[in-house]
Write an enzyme that holds these catalytic residues in place. Structure first.
Site, PDB file in Angstrom:
ATOM      1  CB  ALA A  61      -0.879  -0.017   1.248  1.00 30.24           C
ATOM      2  N   GLY A 100       0.590  -5.158   0.744  1.00 29.23           N
ATOM      3  CA  GLY A 100      -0.543  -5.117  -0.179  1.00 29.23           C
ATOM      4  C   GLY A 100      -0.183  -5.658  -1.554  1.00 29.23           C
ATOM      5  CD  GLU A 103      -2.691  -7.654   2.343  1.00 27.99           C
ATOM      6  OE1 GLU A 103      -2.296  -6.477   2.183  1.00 27.99           O
ATOM      7  OE2 GLU A 103      -3.502  -7.989   3.211  1.00 27.99           O
ATOM      8  CD  GLU A 123       1.300  -5.995   5.251  1.00 27.05           C
ATOM      9  OE1 GLU A 123       2.108  -6.919   5.496  1.00 27.05           O
ATOM     10  OE2 GLU A 123       0.591  -5.985   4.220  1.00 27.05           O
TER      11      GLU A 123
HETATM   12  C1  3H9 Z   1       0.531  -2.389   3.390  1.00 21.37           C
HETATM   13  O1  3H9 Z   1       0.766  -2.851   2.312  1.00 21.37           O
HETATM   14  C2  3H9 Z   1      -0.826  -2.458   4.076  1.00 21.37           C
HETATM   15  C3  3H9 Z   1      -1.748  -3.451   3.430  1.00 21.37           C
HETATM   16  O2  3H9 Z   1      -1.600  -4.724   4.007  1.00 21.37           O
HETATM   17  C4  3H9 Z   1      -3.182  -3.106   3.702  1.00 21.37           C
HETATM   18  C5  3H9 Z   1      -3.723  -1.880   3.082  1.00 21.37           C
HETATM   19  C6  3H9 Z   1      -5.212  -1.730   3.267  1.00 21.37           C
HETATM   20  N1  3H9 Z   1       4.621   3.462   0.130  1.00 21.37           N
HETATM   21  O3  3H9 Z   1      13.269   1.679   0.492  1.00 21.37           O
HETATM   22  P1  3H9 Z   1      13.712   2.454  -0.686  1.00 21.37           P
HETATM   23  C7  3H9 Z   1       9.397   4.863  -1.179  1.00 21.37           C
HETATM   24  S1  3H9 Z   1       1.715  -1.550   4.261  1.00 21.37           S
HETATM   25  C8  3H9 Z   1       5.098   4.681  -0.176  1.00 21.37           C
HETATM   26  O4  3H9 Z   1      14.754   3.490  -0.491  1.00 21.37           O
HETATM   27  P2  3H9 Z   1      14.875   0.087  -1.807  1.00 21.37           P
HETATM   28  C9  3H9 Z   1      10.470   5.190  -0.150  1.00 21.37           C
HETATM   29  O5  3H9 Z   1       9.997   6.062   0.829  1.00 21.37           O
HETATM   30  C10 3H9 Z   1       3.117  -1.514   3.179  1.00 21.37           C
HETATM   31  N2  3H9 Z   1       6.412   4.908  -0.487  1.00 21.37           N
HETATM   32  O6  3H9 Z   1      14.161   1.509  -1.881  1.00 21.37           O
HETATM   33  C11 3H9 Z   1      11.532   5.796  -1.020  1.00 21.37           C
HETATM   34  O7  3H9 Z   1      11.169   7.144  -1.278  1.00 21.37           O
HETATM   35  P3  3H9 Z   1      12.296   8.255  -1.517  1.00 21.37           P
HETATM   36  C12 3H9 Z   1       3.833  -2.798   3.170  1.00 21.37           C
HETATM   37  C13 3H9 Z   1       7.226   3.858  -0.486  1.00 21.37           C
HETATM   38  O8  3H9 Z   1      15.125  -0.300  -3.201  1.00 21.37           O
HETATM   39  C14 3H9 Z   1      11.421   5.008  -2.338  1.00 21.37           C
HETATM   40  O9  3H9 Z   1      10.121   4.431  -2.314  1.00 21.37           O
HETATM   41  N3  3H9 Z   1       5.025  -2.696   2.360  1.00 21.37           N
HETATM   42  C15 3H9 Z   1       6.782   2.562  -0.176  1.00 21.37           C
HETATM   43  O10 3H9 Z   1      15.991   0.119  -0.852  1.00 21.37           O
HETATM   44  C16 3H9 Z   1      12.441   3.918  -2.462  1.00 21.37           C
HETATM   45  O11 3H9 Z   1      12.399   3.103  -1.293  1.00 21.37           O
HETATM   46  C17 3H9 Z   1       6.207  -2.357   2.894  1.00 21.37           C
HETATM   47  O12 3H9 Z   1       6.334  -2.165   4.082  1.00 21.37           O
HETATM   48  C18 3H9 Z   1       5.411   2.382   0.127  1.00 21.37           C
HETATM   49  N4  3H9 Z   1       4.920   1.161   0.412  1.00 21.37           N
HETATM   50  O13 3H9 Z   1      13.787  -0.895  -1.211  1.00 21.37           O
HETATM   51  C19 3H9 Z   1       7.354  -2.280   1.937  1.00 21.37           C
HETATM   52  N5  3H9 Z   1       7.841   1.715  -0.240  1.00 21.37           N
HETATM   53  O14 3H9 Z   1      13.054   7.795  -2.733  1.00 21.37           O
HETATM   54  C20 3H9 Z   1       8.064  -0.969   2.109  1.00 21.37           C
HETATM   55  C21 3H9 Z   1       8.893   2.462  -0.603  1.00 21.37           C
HETATM   56  O15 3H9 Z   1      11.519   9.496  -1.686  1.00 21.37           O
HETATM   57  N6  3H9 Z   1       9.130  -0.778   1.158  1.00 21.37           N
HETATM   58  N7  3H9 Z   1       8.551   3.753  -0.746  1.00 21.37           N
HETATM   59  O16 3H9 Z   1      13.143   8.221  -0.260  1.00 21.37           O
HETATM   60  C22 3H9 Z   1      10.317  -1.424   1.219  1.00 21.37           C
HETATM   61  O17 3H9 Z   1      10.536  -2.304   2.025  1.00 21.37           O
HETATM   62  C23 3H9 Z   1      11.388  -0.975   0.275  1.00 21.37           C
HETATM   63  O18 3H9 Z   1      11.074   0.302  -0.166  1.00 21.37           O
HETATM   64  C24 3H9 Z   1      11.617  -1.885  -0.955  1.00 21.37           C
HETATM   65  C25 3H9 Z   1      12.630  -1.197  -1.912  1.00 21.37           C
HETATM   66  C26 3H9 Z   1      12.194  -3.233  -0.501  1.00 21.37           C
HETATM   67  C27 3H9 Z   1      10.356  -2.116  -1.714  1.00 21.37           C
END
Ligand code: 3H9
Length: 699
Positions: A61, A100, A103, A123
């Protein structure tokens, strides 16, 4: 350009998502998918492939939308549409399918992934639970036990592992779209093609008897004081005991509770804080990075050895310099012991541990550092010794090499002056144990060049550290604040509390350890020796260290001598209260004319945390830290501050600046203005009625 596109490729409809950087499920993406489905419903497609552009499948999400008014379609609603779709949908996964994102894949009817992909439900790390059917679909796909692991650890698994537990259907090679289309055609050829996860029976046998009670107990230890993990157990229990629809209702209710919790707000803040801290405000984007291919480390003690491990773990060869062969061997032995422990814990294979150690070369000759791209000094915490080391480095190192000090306190500008190239000098402050602790405080000297700064930031990411930038001051961000926190711990002891009284308050607040237990772990001699070189004025008020000095004089140096603020069981290392310590405290109080009175827990908590926060404000007003969230990063990743409270500055904001300011003023009147002077920035924000976030955004 639209973030979702839809196209027919033969008889397969392809929904392409393109929402950089990580295809987060923003409102635009959700709406786009819904529209694409509507289009596909009526066209000639027999099956659909859902695939993403860019570096990853959907990473979850859009976290930046959380806490804002919801915009339809919500993700759970969209995924019900996906699952109910009457043509088979195949998710084609590359990169990471997280939260998400996974999901969404589970709501599709089939899932294929490249072998390099990872999938997970992280999450819990945001104080949340999978809120779009994940807690109900995962147990149906992989069983209750595997789902519990996946959701409560939050750790992603490889495509192969996902295949082996039934989370995905196929691991594919080569071009993902081609493979996914082929898979879709195979599915069509099978005839009976719609396979909905909601229709799968949960395997009740996989969670017998006390399974859920055991999970609750284990999780309350692993995630001390956190709410989301317990709610996850409730959801998974519901997946077993209730219908799919009822289970979804439980999940929805608990997801909203999590979403509205202060813990999740704090953890989401930390998610962005961690990513923000590597950004340097005044650094031109086009700053060229230097290559770091070889690293020299001076000092093979616990610190130097730990630092070396970070680099060899990332495949970067290290030359370790010590004063003689004996010291060098001792250093290598420490490293070998650390690796052996990691192997024993099953976190590394013997072969990899050997390969990594082979990347470390020992030397006693500074000339062997001539070719290094980066040299990190990790010698004794003494300015003169450090200056001598840097003068030697200046003589031998190639032009352009980065010369870094791992100092925790010393003036990086003075160290830089001992070289003819202050622009190449920087502080890289690792935290002990350096191979484990995530924080790297990067200390920018007045003359440190942009290139050296930018390279250091990038290097931090390479060795998997979380960097935070500090300007030069005594103790930089972390230790400067810690001094005020430790000061209050000592004063509370003198004025009426006990080590266990104070430590319990701080542990119940969520600190990994209380300040006195930390003192025993680090060694009471460390602070004593640091004070030795200082004038009385620099040492500060004697009341803030007289108990520590008295324990030092008694040879009670902490855990290593079996006694400090506590006594320690020689076999189990279990700490126990020690009546002798109370006698020492009472004697010191008497000598300093302090009348001891019980201090309530709330006051202890406020004195310690507000001292920390007040210094944080001073650090901000002086421009030592770039932004409040960098301070939070320092405290969460370096000092065991509970992430679910978001670090000291986020915590301050959640309490309210006015309350903190008023309390500090009251403390000044009660405990002495020599200790309690509200930071000018705190006072200013309270007078202007502004929050810290508003101030930070205006900088
Ligand atoms: C969820 O899904 C809830 C659902 O179950 C239910 C909903 C109803 N959203 O980490 P990076 C941005 S909760 C918005 O440096 P990497 C991040 O801030 C979510 N922004 O890259 C950064 O911005 P900036 C569950 C996001 O290659 C840029 O993307 N998912 C999100 O080292 C690059 O990120 C997670 O918890 C997001 N979801 O790693 C996964 N994700 O460039 C969260 C990233 O401006 N994400 N950004 O600083 C990660 O773990 C890592 O970002 C990922 C890439 C492994 C994907």
């Amino acid at each position: 350009m639209s973030v979702v596109s839809y196209q027919l490729e033969g008889d397969i409809g392809v929904i392409r998502l393109n929402n950089p950087p990580v295809n987060a499920l923003s409102h635009a993406l959700r709406s786009g998918i819904k529209e694409a489905l509507a289009q596909a419903q009526d066209d000639a497609s027999l099956a659909l492939v859902l695939i993403c552009e860019g570096r990853t499948f959907i990473a979850g999400a859009d976290i930046s939308e959380f806490g804002k008014p919801p915009m339809l379609p919500s993700l759970p609603e969209l995924l019900n549409v996906v699952e109910a779709f009457t043509k088979p949908i195949i998710a084609a996964i590359h990169g990471t399918a997280l939260g998400g994102g996974l999901e969404t894949a589970m709501a599709c009817h089939y899932r294929c992934a490249l072998a390099t992909a990872n999938v997970g439900l992280p999450e819990v790390k945001l104080g949340l639970l999978p809120g779009a059917g994940g807690t109900q679909r995962a147990p149906r796909l992989v069983g209750v036990k595997a789902a519990m692991d996946l959701i409560t650890t939050g750790v992603p698994i490889s495509a192969d592992k996902a295949l082996s537990i039934g989370l995905i259907d196929k691991v594919v090679e080569g071009d993902l779209l081609t493979s996914a289309i082929k898979f879709a055609q195979e599915v069509i050829a099978q005839g009976d093609v719609i396979r909905r996860v909601r229709d799968i029976e949960v395997d009740k046998e996989s969670a017998l008897d006390d399974f859920f009670a055991d999970c609750r107990a284990k999780l309350s230890q692993r995630y001390r004081l956190q709410e989301a993990p317990q709610r996850i157990v409730e959801c998974i229990e519901a997946s077993m005991n209730k219908s799919f629809e009822e289970g979804l209702k439980v999940e929805r209710r608990l997801f909203i509770e999590c979403m509205n919790s202060s813990q999740s707000a704090a953890l989401r803040h930390m998610f962005f804080a961690e990513r923000m801290s590597s950004k340097i405000k005044d650094l031109p984007k086009e700053t060229q990075l230097k290559d770091i291919k070889r690293v020299g480390i001076i000092g093979g003690g616990t610190m130097g050895g730990g630092i070396a491990m970070n680099f060899v773990n990332a495949g970067i060869p290290v030359t370790l310099l010590e004063i003689n062969d004996v010291a060098l061997q001792r250093g290598k032995d420490i490293i070998a012991k650390n690796y052996a422990m990691t192997v024993k814990k099953g976190k590394l294979t013997n072969q990899l541990a050997t390969q990594r150690q082979a990347l470390i070369t020992g030397t006693t000759d500074y000339n062997d550092l001539a070719d290094m791209d980066l040299v990190i000094e990790a010698v004794f915490e003494n300015l003169d010794i450090k200056k001598q080391v840097f003068a030697k480095l200046d003589n031998v190192c190639k032009p352009g090499a980065i010369l870094a000090s791992n100092t925790s306190y010393q003036d990086v500008n003075l160290i830089a002056e001992s070289t003819s190239r202050p622009q190449d000098v920087i502080g890289l402050h690792f935290f002990s144990p350096a191979n484990v602790m995530k924080l790297l405080e990067i200390v920018r000297g007045d003359k440190t060049s942009d290139q050296v700064l930018a390279t250091s930031m990038a290097m931090a990411k390479t060795i998997k550290k979380v960097p935070a930038l500090s300007r030069v001051c005594y103790g930089f961000i972390g230790n400067r604040m810690l001094r005020q926190y430790a000061r209050e711990a000592q004063l509370c002891l003198l004025e009426g509390s006990t080590p266990q009284g104070i430590d319990t308050v701080m542990q119940n607040f969520g600190m990994a350890m209380g300040p006195l237990a930390v003192g025993d772990l680090a060694g009471i001699d460390i602070g004593y020796k640091a004070r030795e070189g200082l004038t009385d004025e620099e040492k500060g008020d004697v009341r803030t260290y007289c108990i520590a000095d008295a324990l030092y004089d008694m040879g009670r140096l902490g855990q290593k001598t079996g006694a400090g603020y506590y006594q320690y069981d020689p076999d189990t290392r279990q700490r126990m209260a020690d009546p002798v310590v109370l006698e020492v405290i009472e004697a010191q109080a008497k000598q300093r004319g302090v009348e001891r009175k019980a201090i309530d827990d709330e006051t202890i908590l406020q004195r310690l945390t507000f001292a920390l926060i007040n210094e944080g404000f001073k650090i901000l007003e002086e421009g030592i830290a770039q932004r409040p969230s960098d301070i939070d990063v320092v405290y969460v990743f370096g000092y065991g501050f509970p992430a679910y409270r978001g670090g000291p500055m986020f915590y301050a904001e959640s309490i309210g600046l006015e309350k903190i300011y008023q309390t500090i003023c009251e403390f000044g009147a009660i405990y002495g203005e020599e200790f309690w002077q509200p930071a000018a920035l705190l006072k200013q924000l309270v007078e202007e009625g502004k929050t810290l976030t508003q101030w930070a955004n205006s900088q």
